[in-house]
Design an enzyme around this catalytic site. Structure first.
Site, PDB file in Angstrom:
ATOM      1  N   CYS A 188      13.358  10.434   7.657  1.00 21.53           N
ATOM      2  CA  CYS A 188      13.174  10.051   9.053  1.00 21.53           C
ATOM      3  C   CYS A 188      14.470  10.259   9.828  1.00 21.53           C
ATOM      4  O   CYS A 188      14.449  10.474  11.025  1.00 21.53           O
ATOM      5  CB  CYS A 188      12.687   8.615   9.146  1.00 21.53           C
TER       6      CYS A 188
ATOM      7  N   GLU B 145       8.772  16.097  15.340  1.00 21.28           N
ATOM      8  CA  GLU B 145       9.313  15.887  13.998  1.00 21.28           C
ATOM      9  C   GLU B 145       8.650  16.863  13.018  1.00 21.28           C
ATOM     10  O   GLU B 145       7.435  16.876  12.872  1.00 21.28           O
ATOM     11  CB  GLU B 145       9.046  14.453  13.546  1.00 21.28           C
TER      12      GLU B 145
ATOM     13  N   LYS C  21       0.869  -1.186   0.000  1.00 23.61           N
ATOM     14  CA  LYS C  21       0.000   0.000   0.000  1.00 23.61           C
ATOM     15  C   LYS C  21       0.900   1.229   0.000  1.00 23.61           C
ATOM     16  O   LYS C  21       1.456   1.607   1.025  1.00 23.61           O
ATOM     17  CB  LYS C  21      -0.898  -0.031   1.241  1.00 23.61           C
TER      18      LYS C  21
ATOM     19  N   GLU D 258       9.066   1.314  11.289  1.00 24.41           N
ATOM     20  CA  GLU D 258      10.131   2.313  11.165  1.00 24.41           C
ATOM     21  C   GLU D 258       9.453   3.662  11.253  1.00 24.41           C
ATOM     22  O   GLU D 258       8.765   4.077  10.317  1.00 24.41           O
ATOM     23  CB  GLU D 258      10.835   2.205   9.808  1.00 24.41           C
TER      24      GLU D 258
HETATM   25  P1  NAI Z   1       1.497   8.447   7.685  1.00 21.53           P
HETATM   26  O1  NAI Z   1       2.340   7.743   8.680  1.00 21.53           O
HETATM   27  O2  NAI Z   1       0.100   8.690   8.061  1.00 21.53           O
HETATM   28  O3  NAI Z   1       1.511   7.643   6.298  1.00 21.53           O
HETATM   29  C1  NAI Z   1       2.394   6.597   5.985  1.00 21.53           C
HETATM   30  C2  NAI Z   1       1.613   5.490   5.302  1.00 21.53           C
HETATM   31  O4  NAI Z   1       0.635   4.971   6.181  1.00 21.53           O
HETATM   32  C3  NAI Z   1       0.851   5.951   4.055  1.00 21.53           C
HETATM   33  O5  NAI Z   1       0.883   4.927   3.078  1.00 21.53           O
HETATM   34  C4  NAI Z   1      -0.557   6.114   4.581  1.00 21.53           C
HETATM   35  O6  NAI Z   1      -1.543   6.002   3.592  1.00 21.53           O
HETATM   36  C5  NAI Z   1      -0.642   4.972   5.564  1.00 21.53           C
HETATM   37  N1  NAI Z   1      -1.680   5.127   6.577  1.00 21.53           N
HETATM   38  C6  NAI Z   1      -2.191   6.281   7.079  1.00 21.53           C
HETATM   39  N2  NAI Z   1      -3.148   6.018   7.997  1.00 21.53           N
HETATM   40  C7  NAI Z   1      -3.238   4.666   8.081  1.00 21.53           C
HETATM   41  C8  NAI Z   1      -4.043   3.769   8.856  1.00 21.53           C
HETATM   42  N3  NAI Z   1      -4.953   4.214   9.715  1.00 21.53           N
HETATM   43  N4  NAI Z   1      -3.862   2.452   8.701  1.00 21.53           N
HETATM   44  C9  NAI Z   1      -2.933   1.981   7.844  1.00 21.53           C
HETATM   45  N5  NAI Z   1      -2.171   2.763   7.076  1.00 21.53           N
HETATM   46  C10 NAI Z   1      -2.310   4.094   7.191  1.00 21.53           C
HETATM   47  O7  NAI Z   1       2.242   9.784   7.288  1.00 21.53           O
HETATM   48  P2  NAI Z   1       1.689  11.057   6.474  1.00 21.53           P
HETATM   49  O8  NAI Z   1       0.306  11.415   6.905  1.00 21.53           O
HETATM   50  O9  NAI Z   1       1.924  10.822   5.033  1.00 21.53           O
HETATM   51  O10 NAI Z   1       2.696  12.157   7.011  1.00 21.53           O
HETATM   52  C11 NAI Z   1       2.489  12.738   8.286  1.00 21.53           C
HETATM   53  C12 NAI Z   1       3.784  12.980   9.013  1.00 21.53           C
HETATM   54  O11 NAI Z   1       4.441  11.755   9.257  1.00 21.53           O
HETATM   55  C13 NAI Z   1       4.810  13.809   8.271  1.00 21.53           C
HETATM   56  O12 NAI Z   1       4.603  15.141   8.471  1.00 21.53           O
HETATM   57  C14 NAI Z   1       6.111  13.325   8.876  1.00 21.53           C
HETATM   58  O13 NAI Z   1       6.388  14.059  10.051  1.00 21.53           O
HETATM   59  C15 NAI Z   1       5.829  11.911   9.250  1.00 21.53           C
HETATM   60  N6  NAI Z   1       6.382  10.947   8.288  1.00 21.53           N
HETATM   61  C16 NAI Z   1       7.454  10.223   8.660  1.00 21.53           C
HETATM   62  C17 NAI Z   1       8.031   9.336   7.782  1.00 21.53           C
HETATM   63  C18 NAI Z   1       9.227   8.562   8.156  1.00 21.53           C
HETATM   64  O14 NAI Z   1       9.922   8.029   7.288  1.00 21.53           O
HETATM   65  N7  NAI Z   1       9.535   8.407   9.410  1.00 21.53           N
HETATM   66  C19 NAI Z   1       7.522   9.159   6.422  1.00 21.53           C
HETATM   67  C20 NAI Z   1       6.353   9.944   6.136  1.00 21.53           C
HETATM   68  C21 NAI Z   1       5.834  10.802   7.045  1.00 21.53           C
END
Ligand code: NAI
Ligand code: MG
Length: 501
Positions: free
Chosen positions: A293, A394, A184, A259
Site C-alpha cells: 500500500c 493504484e 477473515k 487502511e
Molecule cells: P480487497 O480490498 O477486495 O480485499 C481485501 C480483503 O477484503 C480480502 O480479505 C477480501 O476477501 C475482503 N473483501 C472483499 N470484498 C469484501 C466485502 N464486500 N465485504 C467484506 N470484505 C470483503 O482487495 P483485492 O480484491 O484482493 O485486491 C484488489 C486491489 O486492491 C488490488 O489490485 C490492489 O490495488 C488493492 N489492494 C490494496 C491493499 C492495500 O494494502 N492497500 C491490499 C490488497 C489489495
C-alpha cells in the site's frame, strides 16, 4: 521444495472456530495457488454466512463468559508475550508457507517474521498500562472516575500482500484491550493465517477468543461486517472494498479502522545523495514486487537531474534478479495472484496508450528462471503527467511512473494531487527543505532519506482516501476500547429528584 507436481495431493486446511478445527458449513473448498508455479497447492474451506455466524457467536460467548473476561490486563499481556515467543520459534515455517502461497521473498519474510512478534510484545506490555482517571468533579458529594473497556467482537479483514504482519497490527491491540476477534483472511492467502492459528493454539488463550473464517469477500467478509454482534471492523485492503465496508458498518453504527490504498510520491531533489535516492526509489516500487500500500509508485524527480537520475535508476533496476522466491538471491518475486497479474499488465497497456515512454520492462517476464509463474518485468515509465491514469490509480505492482518537477512548490502540488495520502518520500540534504516538505505533504507517513520504514511504535495510516484511523503506537489501543464514566454519590441523602444533578 517450491515446484509442486500437478499430481501431488493438495494440502487440505480447516478453519478455526471456538477452539476447534472445522470444515465450512457447506463442506466446500477452494484452491489456493502458488504464484511461482502458477499451480494450486492447497485447499481452503469456503466459508459463508453460517460459518461467520458460528464464529461471531463463539467470539461473543468468549467475550461475555468463560475465562477471558476474568483475566487481568497483566494476564492478557502475558498471553500475548507467550504468543510472541511461540511465533519466534515457528518463524521459519510460517515464512515458508507465506512464500509458497503469496510469492513473497524468503529474504523479506524471514526478516518480517522476526519482527512480527514485536507487535505482540509491545501491546502485551501495554495491556496493563491503560490507566483511567479520577476526575476532580465539579459536583459536590460525588466521586467520578473513568474505565477503559473493550468493545466486544472485532472483525479483522486482511488482504493478501502481508497477511501475518497486517494481522498482528490488528490482533495485538485488539486482544491487549480485552476484545475477541473473528479474522477473515484474503481468499488468495489464507494458509499462513491458518498455520499461524496452530501456533496461536499453543499460547493458551481460551476458546473463541480468536476465530478464523476463510472464504471470499462477498461470502465471508460481508456477513462479518453486517453481523449485529460485531462491534468494530478493522480492515486493510482496497479503497473500493473499504468504502463498501464503511457504508455497511454505518448501518450498524459500528466502529471502523480502514487502511486503504495509496499512490505515494517519492520526491528526489537535485541536492539529494544520488546513490541513496536511487536505492530509495527501487525499494519504494520493486520491493515486494510493488504490492504494498505504501509503494512509492510516483517518482517525482527535479528536472535538472531527471535524465541522469533515470539512467542510474534503470541501470540499477536492470540488475534485479527474478525467479524462485524461496531463493535468497531473488530480488523480485511473482505477483501474488492471477487477477492481480492481469491487472498490472492491463495498467502497463493503459500507460502505453496514454503516451508514456517505456524506459524499462513494460511486459510480463519471459525469463527462464520465472517458469510459469506470474512475473512482471520491473517497469519504469517516463514522460508521465500526473493527470494520467497511470499516475492517479493504484496499480499494486512493479510499475514506476517518473514525473519531473521544477521546484518545491510544484513538487508539493503534484505530490498532493491524488485522492490518496498514505505515504511520501523526500530525498534531500537540505534540512529546511526536509522539514518544510514533511509539513506540506498530505500523507500519514513521510520518510526523509529513507523509504518503507514502519514500526509497532509509530502511528501508521492514511490521509484523504487512504483510510480512517491509525494503527501502531500507544494511542491506537484506545481505538479498540470505549470509555465509561462512573458516578458514585457520597451524599447521605438524595437531593431534590426533580432537577438535573
Ligand atoms: P480487497 O480490498 O477486495 O480485499 C481485501 C480483503 O477484503 C480480502 O480479505 C477480501 O476477501 C475482503 N473483501 C472483499 N470484498 C469484501 C466485502 N464486500 N465485504 C467484506 N470484505 C470483503 O482487495 P483485492 O480484491 O484482493 O485486491 C484488489 C486491489 O486492491 C488490488 O489490485 C490492489 O490495488 C488493492 N489492494 C490494496 C491493499 C492495500 O494494502 N492497500 C491490499 C490488497 C489489495
Ligand atoms: Mg496463493
Amino acid at each position: 521444495m517450491q515446484v509442486q507436481a500437478k499430481s501431488q495431493p493438495l494440502e487440505q486446511y480447516k478453519m478455526y472456530i471456538d477452539g476447534q478445527w472445522v470444515e465450512s458449513a457447506s463442506g466446500d473448498h477452494f484452491e489456493s495457488d502458488n504464484p511461482f508455479t502458477g499451480q494450486p497447492w492447497a485447499l481452503i474451506p469456503k466459508g459463508g454466512k453460517d460459518d461467520v455466524d458460528r464464529a461471531v457467536q463463539a467470539a461473543h460467548r468468549a467475550f461475555v463468559s468463560g475465562d477471558w473476561p476474568k483475566l487481568t490486563a497483566s494476564q492478557r499481556g502475558a498471553l500475548l508475550r507467550k504468543l510472541g515467543d511461540l511465533l519466534t520459534t515457528h518463524a521459519k515455517h510460517l515464512a515458508e508457507i507465506e512464500v509458497r502461497d503469496n510469492g513473497k521473498l524468503i529474504a523479506e519474510m524471514s526478516a518480517q517474521l522476526n519482527y512480527v512478534p514485536q507487535w505482540y510484545y509491545y501491546y502485551g506490555g501495554l495491556a496493563d498500562k491503560i490507566e483511567s482517571s479520577v476526575i476532580p468533579i465539579d459536583k459536590p458529594d460525588n466521586f467520578n472516575y473513568t474505565r477503559y473497556e473493550p468493545l466486544g467482537v472485532v472483525g479483522a479483514i486482511v488482504p493478501w500482500n502481508s497477511p501475518l504482519l497486517l494481522t498482528a497490527w490488528k490482533l495485538a491491540p485488539a486482544l491487549a484491550a480485552g476484545n475477541t476477534v473473528v479474522l477473515k483472511p484474503s481468499e488468495y492467502t489464507s494458509a499462513s493465517l491458518l498455520e499461524f492459528m496452530r501456533v496461536f493454539e499453543q499460547a493458551g488463550f481460551p476458546p473463541g477468543v480468536v476465530n478464523v473464517v476463510t472464504g471470499f469477500g462477498p461470502d465471508a467478509g460481508a456477513p462479518l461486517v453486517e453481523h449485529p454482534l460485531v462491534a468494530k471492523i478493522a480492515f486493510t485492503g482496497s479503497e473500493k472494498t473499504g468504502r463498501m465496508i464503511y457504508e455497511t458498518a454505518a448501518r450498524g453504527l459500528k466502529r471502523v479502522g480502514l487502511e486503504l490504498g495509496g499512490k505515494s510520491p517519492n520526491i528526489v531533489f537535485d541536492d539529494a545523495d544520488m546513490d541513496n535516492a536511487v536505492k530509495g526509489a527501487i525499494s519504494g516500487i520493486f520491493a515486494a514486487t510493488g504490492q504494498t500500500c505504501i509503494a512509492g509508485s510516483r517518482l517525482l524527480v527535479q528536472d535538472n537531474i531527471h535524465d541522469e537520475f533515470v539512467d542510474k535508476l534503470v541501470v540499477f533496476a536492470k540488475t534485479a534478479t527474478m525467479g524462485d522466491p524461496m531463493s535468497l538471491d531473488t530480488q523480485v518475486g511473482p505477483v501474488t495472484n492471477k487477477p492481480q497479474y492481469r491487472k498490472v499488465l492491463d495498467y502497463i497497456d493503459i500507460a502505453k496508450g496514454e503516451g508514456v515512454q517505456t524506459r524499462l520492462g513494460g511486459a510480463k517476464a519471459e525469463r527462464p528462471e520465472c517458469g510459469d509463474g506470474w512475473f512482471v518485468e520491473p517497469t519504469v515509465f517516463t514522460g508521465v503527467s500526473n493527470a494520467m491514469r497511470i499516475a492517479q490509480e493504484e496499480v499494486f505492482g512493479p510499475v514506476l511512473s517518473v514525473i519531473p518537477f521544477t521546484d518545491e512548490d510544484e513538487a508539493v502540488a503534484i505530490a498532493n494531487d491524488v485522492i490518496y495520502g498514505l505515504a511520501a518520500g523526500v530525498w534531500t540534504q537540505n534540512i529546511r527543505r526536509a522539514i518544510t516538505m514533511a509539513d506540506r505533504l498530505q500523507a500519514g507517513t513521510v520518510w526523509v532519506n529513507t523509504y518503507r520504514a514502519v514500526s509497532y511504535m509509530s502511528p501508521f495510516g492514511g490521509y484523504k482516501r487512504s483510510g480512517l484511523g491509525r494503527e501502531n503506537g500507544q494511542d491506537m489501543i484506545k481505538d479498540y476500547m470505549q470509555v465509561k464514566s462512573v458516578w458514585i454519590s457520597t451524599a447521605t441523602e438524595v437531593p431534590n429528584p426533580f432537577v438535573m444533578r
